[in-house]
Enzyme design. Structure first.
Site, short mmCIF file in Angstrom:
data_model
loop_
_atom_site.label_atom_id
_atom_site.label_comp_id
_atom_site.label_asym_id
_atom_site.label_seq_id
_atom_site.Cartn_x
_atom_site.Cartn_y
_atom_site.Cartn_z
N LYS A 29 -8.52 -5.13 6.93
CA LYS A 29 -9.34 -4.30 7.80
C LYS A 29 -9.66 -5.03 9.10
O LYS A 29 -9.50 -4.49 10.19
CB LYS A 29 -10.62 -3.91 7.06
CG LYS A 29 -11.33 -2.73 7.63
CD LYS A 29 -12.59 -2.40 6.81
CE LYS A 29 -12.21 -1.77 5.49
NZ LYS A 29 -13.37 -1.73 4.55
N ARG A 98 -18.88 -4.46 6.28
CA ARG A 98 -17.77 -3.87 5.53
C ARG A 98 -16.89 -4.94 4.91
O ARG A 98 -16.50 -5.90 5.56
CB ARG A 98 -16.91 -3.03 6.47
CG ARG A 98 -17.70 -2.13 7.37
CD ARG A 98 -16.85 -1.53 8.48
NE ARG A 98 -15.81 -0.64 7.98
CZ ARG A 98 -14.85 -0.13 8.73
NH1 ARG A 98 -14.77 -0.44 10.02
NH2 ARG A 98 -13.94 0.67 8.21
N GLY A 107 -12.02 1.40 -2.14
CA GLY A 107 -13.28 1.70 -2.81
C GLY A 107 -13.73 0.66 -3.83
O GLY A 107 -14.72 0.86 -4.53
N MET A 109 -14.67 -2.53 -3.29
CA MET A 109 -15.75 -3.42 -2.87
C MET A 109 -16.73 -2.66 -2.00
O MET A 109 -16.67 -1.45 -1.92
CB MET A 109 -15.15 -4.64 -2.20
CG MET A 109 -14.45 -5.51 -3.24
SD MET A 109 -13.71 -6.95 -2.51
CE MET A 109 -12.71 -6.20 -1.27
N ARG A 351 -4.34 1.04 8.73
CA ARG A 351 -3.50 0.10 7.99
C ARG A 351 -2.20 0.82 7.70
O ARG A 351 -2.12 2.05 7.79
CB ARG A 351 -4.17 -0.33 6.69
CG ARG A 351 -4.26 0.80 5.72
CD ARG A 351 -5.05 0.47 4.47
NE ARG A 351 -5.49 1.75 3.93
CZ ARG A 351 -6.56 1.92 3.21
NH1 ARG A 351 -7.35 0.92 2.93
NH2 ARG A 351 -6.88 3.12 2.76
N HIS A 467 -10.71 9.46 -3.78
CA HIS A 467 -10.56 8.24 -4.58
C HIS A 467 -9.46 8.39 -5.62
O HIS A 467 -8.57 7.55 -5.76
CB HIS A 467 -11.89 7.92 -5.27
CG HIS A 467 -11.83 6.74 -6.18
ND1 HIS A 467 -11.60 6.86 -7.53
CD2 HIS A 467 -11.92 5.41 -5.91
CE1 HIS A 467 -11.58 5.65 -8.07
NE2 HIS A 467 -11.76 4.76 -7.11
N SER A 794 27.60 -15.93 -20.10
CA SER A 794 26.66 -14.84 -19.89
C SER A 794 25.32 -15.29 -20.46
O SER A 794 25.22 -15.63 -21.63
CB SER A 794 27.15 -13.58 -20.58
OG SER A 794 26.17 -12.58 -20.43
N CYS A 862 22.94 -10.98 -19.33
CA CYS A 862 22.96 -9.72 -20.07
C CYS A 862 21.67 -9.47 -20.83
O CYS A 862 21.59 -8.55 -21.63
CB CYS A 862 24.16 -9.66 -21.01
SG CYS A 862 24.14 -10.95 -22.27
N TYR A 882 27.06 -11.60 -11.57
CA TYR A 882 26.62 -10.25 -11.88
C TYR A 882 25.39 -10.27 -12.77
O TYR A 882 25.08 -11.28 -13.40
CB TYR A 882 27.74 -9.44 -12.55
CG TYR A 882 28.08 -9.91 -13.94
CD1 TYR A 882 27.38 -9.45 -15.07
CD2 TYR A 882 29.12 -10.82 -14.15
CE1 TYR A 882 27.69 -9.88 -16.34
CE2 TYR A 882 29.43 -11.27 -15.41
CZ TYR A 882 28.71 -10.80 -16.52
OH TYR A 882 29.00 -11.24 -17.77
P1 ADP Z 1 -13.65 1.26 2.52
O1 ADP Z 1 -12.95 -0.05 2.56
O2 ADP Z 1 -14.18 1.60 1.18
O3 ADP Z 1 -12.85 2.34 3.17
P2 ADP Z 1 -15.14 1.02 4.95
O4 ADP Z 1 -15.60 -0.34 5.33
O5 ADP Z 1 -13.94 1.51 5.64
O6 ADP Z 1 -14.97 1.08 3.37
O7 ADP Z 1 -16.36 1.98 5.19
C1 ADP Z 1 -16.41 3.27 4.66
C2 ADP Z 1 -16.68 4.28 5.73
O8 ADP Z 1 -17.86 4.00 6.42
C3 ADP Z 1 -15.62 4.28 6.80
O9 ADP Z 1 -14.58 5.15 6.47
C4 ADP Z 1 -16.34 4.78 8.01
O10 ADP Z 1 -16.20 6.15 8.12
C5 ADP Z 1 -17.77 4.40 7.77
N1 ADP Z 1 -18.09 3.31 8.68
C6 ADP Z 1 -17.86 2.00 8.51
N2 ADP Z 1 -18.26 1.30 9.61
C7 ADP Z 1 -18.75 2.20 10.48
C8 ADP Z 1 -19.29 2.11 11.79
N3 ADP Z 1 -19.42 0.95 12.42
N4 ADP Z 1 -19.68 3.24 12.38
C9 ADP Z 1 -19.55 4.42 11.74
N5 ADP Z 1 -19.06 4.58 10.53
C10 ADP Z 1 -18.64 3.48 9.88
MG MG Z 2 -12.24 2.42 4.91
#
Ligand code: ADP
Ligand code: MG
Ligand code: MG
Length: 910
Positions: A29, A98, A107, A109, A351, A467, A794, A862, A882
């Site tokens: 990220k 984050r 989802g 962490m 990503r 999810h 073999s 084999c 092979y």
């Molecule tokens: P995950 O890895 O579970 O996707 P994120 O770190 O991407 O978690 O956060 C989840 C959601 O929170 C993001 O999809 C985003 O919409 C919202 N979010 C995270 N940071 C910000 C921010 N700085 N401003 C607004 N929304 C945020």
């Molecule tokens: Mg996210």
């Protein structure tokens, strides 16, 4: 201070300092936020705390030296850039905290939004959001209190382990009091009340007040993200996805932007192509007036992203432009998360997106067409596991089966099983060997165990980005999401659809490609990809993007690979199928089955023979039967090498079990029948009993002990080859002697075999090679000597693994492998993927020393490893000629052999 920073370890990077190649350090990220920042895309400013800081924290339980100061310095720059201070009572800067590891763990962490709000700054936020506009002020108040209650909720749950349901219940109570089911109907006063309720919950569980100090909130949130790396569900997910346990997570601190500021704000997720089918076009979900987590959690129903064009054309166009740009930049499917704050677009994440197996092939093909990547790169981007998935059967649908519901085909495949409603029940039934379908309204990270155990996942809510969908795709598990005709009642363990009630234990079938749901068990048929391999779908003449992409990439793999691919086949039918799948010969034709069925009687005669004449008569009766078997196979494999292994298992395996014989004899005696034959058999079985049959009288040892046995087989092979060759086809037999440990064993067998071959073959032009399996460690270690007597080796890596480790597969897999996997003694079972360091070393030694003694020595493998992707790469590296595998794995081995060649050449030229 500058001086101090140069000696200090750098733990914090501003977004402008990073780039996409720093995933190891900044997490996926953080690295991609940095990349987007440097591309000039609208990313809210922020900084990333490295995975090294996390690892240091997890090792000692304390923030490493210097981290707090570096955070303070970067926070100060962030405040300067934004012209606001964190938690300022008048005009607060808020941030999100984050998680983000090297590999995406959707989802798994934690993330905390709105850090910096407290009893005072919530007022400042409201005033700022409202501005001078009186009318906006009411909405702004609501927004500020909504943001504050979210902070207490997320912070409480994530940082202080307050049970999440307590907050959910308080929210439900507030809605009930208001007589509504919709969050948006709660006004500022309701939300203020909710904040009070949340604070009480917080106090009840933590014994302290909700922290008001912004920097303390920030530090605690960062700590919680570090710790979430070791949360149970994250550990489980990593094990399932084979993500190393020691990477740690980075932490991103990002200035908040707000999607919940009113109808001209919102938040969404999107893919640059369809992650399920690979089709071109924009796929995504949008939710107006919401904060990000609402979309992924599937709490409210989203609208398709295309709707945004109507709601906010300017942002929509800008978003599409950015997505095109990201695809061009990453040269791959990207997924993104974005937020719109009062008509201004912000990018919050991107990503290279996860995708289904089908999409992986289709997209790789498209990107070649678009000139973004070449065929080598396309080959690199798909893999054998994906191809294997595409070879799974599909539902065969005729009029009997009408779908009862249709959701979103979130992760393809065809799955049938008993309905279960909880993760725990899924695990229970799966442990009993049942196939189960986990049915939920929506899944959350706590359902992970059940999702792993289930054959398929069915949810009544959530889109392609929910999810359930994301996790199922990652696991390659069938999933239908958002089947909203289904009314799921988890507490009562049932769902209702179209007036019918389905209870736990009933069978349903779900099609993860079409999204259709059927009651009962739907029969299956071969997939399109298998039909293509079988030759019944012509890729040049059908409109099927997947088949065309598979064809193209497979052709490239064939052109690139250095390893030939053969098959293990014992019958003409198997040989024919494998040949259609691209096999270039048979690497292992077992002869055991040629002694089974009604031929057992002849084996019994052989074993019970009292003298040479008896034994020779039994062998003479077996000869024509075996010859006919070989003729059929040689004919099927016209022109291709066929490696025939002389009989390997201990002969007593062909006799009835001891107990059964003993009973037969007793019963016959009782009746006064003639039991001479039965008694002789019983005596033979007793005599031949072995404590460790795997290490007993088998393989070459049988050939040396039982006169005429191998000779009969050699004669059958040679005669069959001559007959087939005389009829106009080309037979290329290779006789393989099993279980050799010493060159003298092979020499003895070979001397006798060569005499017979010379006699049978005459001037027919047939050439018969004689070689050996390398499956006993001693053979590997004396390969130089053995090569003097062998025209080919073999590697029998199943036995080599058993004997190399000193355990028998049948006994150990159930007994203790789970513990070894848990302890990390194996990353994966050595029967599944070759143990490079130990067993692999034996292979390497034997290959090198064998070739040194006889440069033209042919080398193959084999064992089952021949069809395992990881192992194929290893055999390529070792330089075998092979691999041989079961017919269904042949395409997988072809693909992986091509990938191995591309990867090795790539590193050669660097
Ligand atoms: P995950 O890895 O579970 O996707 P994120 O770190 O991407 O978690 O956060 C989840 C959601 O929170 C993001 O999809 C985003 O919409 C919202 N979010 C995270 N940071 C910000 C921010 N700085 N401003 C607004 N929304 C945020
Ligand atoms: Mg996210
Ligand atoms: Mg063996």
């Amino acid at each position: 201070m500058a001086k101090q920073e140069t000696v200090e370890h750098k733990y914090v990077y501003a977004f402008v300092e990073g780039n996409k190649d720093l995933k190891e350090l900044l997490g996926g990220k953080g690295a991609n936020l940095a990349e987007m920042t440097n591309l000039g895309l609208p990313v809210p400013p922020g900084f990333t705390i490295t995975t090294e800081a996390c690892k240091a924290y997890l090792a000692t339980g304390e923030e490493p030296d210097g981290l707090a100061d570096q955070i303070a310095a970067h926070l100060a720059s962030l405040e300067q850039a934004m012209g606001k201070r964190l938690g300022d009572p008048e005009d607060p800067l808020l941030v999100s905290v984050r998680s983000g590891a090297k590999f995406s763990m959707p989802g798994m962490m934690e993330t905390v939004l709105n850090v910096g709000l407290n009893d005072r700054s919530v007022q400042g936020l409201a005033r700022q959001a409202g501005g001078a506009d009186q009318q906006a002020a009411g909405g702004a108040d609501r927004f500020a209190w909504d943001s504050y209650r979210r902070l207490i909720q997320m912070f409480g749950k994530t940082v202080c382990e307050v049970p999440g349901e307590e907050f959910e219940h308080a929210l439900d109570d507030a809605k009930r009091a208001k007589g509504t089911g919709n969050d948006l109907d709660l006004d500022a006063d309701d939300l203020r009340g909710l904040v009070d309720a949340y604070k009480k919950i917080f106090f009840k569980h933590t014994g302290r007040e909700f922290p008001q100090e912004p920097r303390e909130q920030l530090d605690l949130a960062i700590r919680a993200v570090f710790e979430s790396w070791n949360a149970e569900r994250a550990v489980l997910y990593r094990r399932q996805e084979r993500i190393p346990a020691d990477l740690g997570t980075a932490v991103n601190v990002v200035a908040m932007v707000f999607g919940n500021l009113g109808p001209d704000s919102g938040t969404g997720v999107a893919f640059t192509r369809d992650p399920a089918s690979g089709a071109q076009g924009i796929y995504g979900d949008y939710l107006a007036n919401a904060q990000g987590e609402d979309v992924v959690a599937g709490i409210r129903n989203t609208v398709p992203l295309q709707e945004l064009e109507r709601l906010d054309k300017k942002s929509y166009d800008e978003l599409l432009g950015i997505m095109a740009r990201l695809e061009g930049h990453y040269k791959d499917l990207c997924d993104i998360e974005f937020t719109i704050e009062r008509g201004k677009l912000w990018m919050l994440q991107t990503r290279v997106g996860k995708r289904t197996a089908a999409a992986a092939f289709v997209i790789a093909g498209q990107l070649v067409d678009e000139g973004l990547i070449d065929l080598d790169e396309a080959l690199h981007r798909v893999n054998g596991a994906q191809l294997a998935q595409l070879m799974f059967p599909r539902f065969r649908l005729d009029h009997e089966f009408q779908p009862v519901a249709k959701g979103i085909g979130a992760s393809p495949g065809a799955a049938s099983g008993k309905v279960v409603f909880t993760s725990a029940r899924a695990v229970e039934l799966a442990a009993e060997g049942e196939s189960v379908i986990l049915v939920r309204r929506e899944t959350n990270p706590d359902d992970l165990n059940g999702m792993i155990a289930a054959q398929g996942i069915l949810t009544s809510r959530g889109g392609k980005t929910s999810h359930a969908a994301v996790v199922a795709r990652g696991m390659g598990k069938t999933c239908v999401s958002g089947a909203d005709e289904i009314d799921v009642n988890v507490p009562q363990r049932r769902f209702v659809v179209g007036g019918q009630t389905v209870v736990e234990g009933d069978i349903v079938s779900i099609d993860g490609t079409t999204g259709k749901v059927y009651l009962g068990e739907v029969p299956v048929m071969p997939s399109e990809v298998v039909q293509y391999f079988e030759g019944s779908l012509d890729p040049e003449h059908i409109d099927n993007a997947l088949v065309r992409a598979v064809h193209r990439i497979m052709s490239h793999a064939d052109a690139r690979r250095r390893l030939a691919v053969r098959t293990n086949a014992d019958t003409g039918a198997d040989a024919a199928r494998a040949r259609r799948f691209g096999a270039e010969g048979i690497g292992l034709c077992r002869t055991e089955h040629m002694f089974l069925g009604d031929r057992r009687e002849l084996v019994e005669r052989l074993i019970l023979a009292r003298d040479n004449a008896d034994r020779e008569a039994a062998l003479a009766a077996l000869l024509p039967l075996q010859r006919a078997d070989f003729e059929e196979i040689f004919r099927e494999m016209d022109g291709m090498p066929v490696t025939v292994r002389l009989i390997d298992p201990p002969l007593h395996e062909f006799l009835p079990p001891l107990e059964q014989l003993a009973v037969n004899v007793a019963v016959a005696q009782e009746r006064g029948e003639d039991v001479a034959q039965e008694e002789a058999l019983l005596a033979a079985v007793r005599r031949m009993h072995e404590e460790n049959p795997m290490l007993g009288l088998r393989g070459v040892r049988l050939g040396l002990v039982i006169p005429g046995l191998f000779a009969m087989q050699v004669r059958a092979i040679a005669e069959a080859a001559v007959t087939v060759t005389r009829s106009g086809a080309v037979a290329r037999p290779e006789i393989m002697v099993p279980l050799v440990g010493a060159v003298q064993e092979l020499e003895t067998v070979r001397a006798e075999a060569e005499k017979i071959i010379a006699e049978v073959v005459g001037d027919s032009g047939v050439e018969v090679l004689i070689g050996t399996m390398i499956e006993v460690p001693r053979a590997a270690l004396t390969a130089g000597q053995i090569a003097e007597a062998a025209q080919f080796f073999s590697f029998g890596t199943n036995d080599l693994t058993q004997m190399g480790w000193g355990f028998s597969r049948d006994d150990v897999e159930g007994a203790f492998f789970w513990r070894y996997l848990e302890l990390g003694i194996f990353g994966i079972s050595p029967f599944e993927s070759i143990d490079r360091d130990g067993v692999g070393r034996l292979v390497r030694i034997a290959a090198e020393e064998g070739r040194a003694a006889r440069p033209e020595l042919k080398l193959g493998v084999c064992g089952e490893h021949g069809g395992d992707p990881e192992s194929v790469h290893f055999f390529h590296e070792v330089g075998l000629d092979y691999v041989s595998c079961s017919p269904f794995r042949v395409p997988v081995a072809r693909l992986e052999a091509g990938r191995a060649a591309v990867e090795t050449d790539g590193s050669d030229s660097r």
